[in-house]
Design an enzyme around this catalytic site. Structure first.
Site: not given
Ligand code: 5GP
Ligand code: ZN
Length: 112
Positions: A30, A92, A98, A100
């Site tokens: 991440d 999200q 995805h 984590h």
């Molecule tokens: P969500 O908030 O949808 O559960 O998780 C999305 C995750 O993607 C977040 O933890 C965020 O830090 C990660 N993320 C967002 N953009 C990028 C990116 O460009 N590269 C990587 N490696 N992680 C990302």
């Protein structure tokens, strides 16, 4: 999906720090880690969230969990948390399924 951030990571348009890759899924760290170890495991196929999983595409979810077990064993993570946020209220922010994987610090329950 052309405008999806994680599809761009899958096809290499956006770089990532890859941990594991096979024909079905990709694991990468991440960009904004919330624990000393924080990586994401995603299907290569675009699915928006857990809500898009059905009988036709659910094999990849089992595969992802076996990859999570393999990676966490290899990294010797005795204790860790697997989280998938579904929808904005749950946090999200990227609408490509995805999981984590977080480890390396004490965690509270219930999550915030
Ligand atoms: P969500 O908030 O949808 O559960 O998780 C999305 C995750 O993607 C977040 O933890 C965020 O830090 C990660 N993320 C967002 N953009 C990028 C990116 O460009 N590269 C990587 N490696 N992680 C990302
Ligand atoms: Zn996508």
């Amino acid at each position: 999906m052309s405008d999806c951030l994680f599809c761009k990571i899958v096809n290499g348009e956006i770089p990532s720090k890859k941990l594991y890759e096979d024909d079905q899924c990709l694991a990468f760290y991440d960009i904004d880690p919330q624990a000393p170890v924080h990586f994401l495991v995603i299907p290569k196929e675009h699915l928006a969230s857990v809500s898009s999983v059905n009988e036709k595409n659910d094999a990849v979810v089992g595969h992802i969990f076996s990859v999570i077990a393999k990676l966490t064993n290899k990294l010797q993570l005795g204790s860790y948390r697997v989280v998938s946020n579904i929808g904005g209220q749950a946090g999200q922010s990227v609408f490509h399924l995805h999981f984590h994987v977080l480890a390396g610090r004490d965690m509270t329950w219930p999550p915030g």
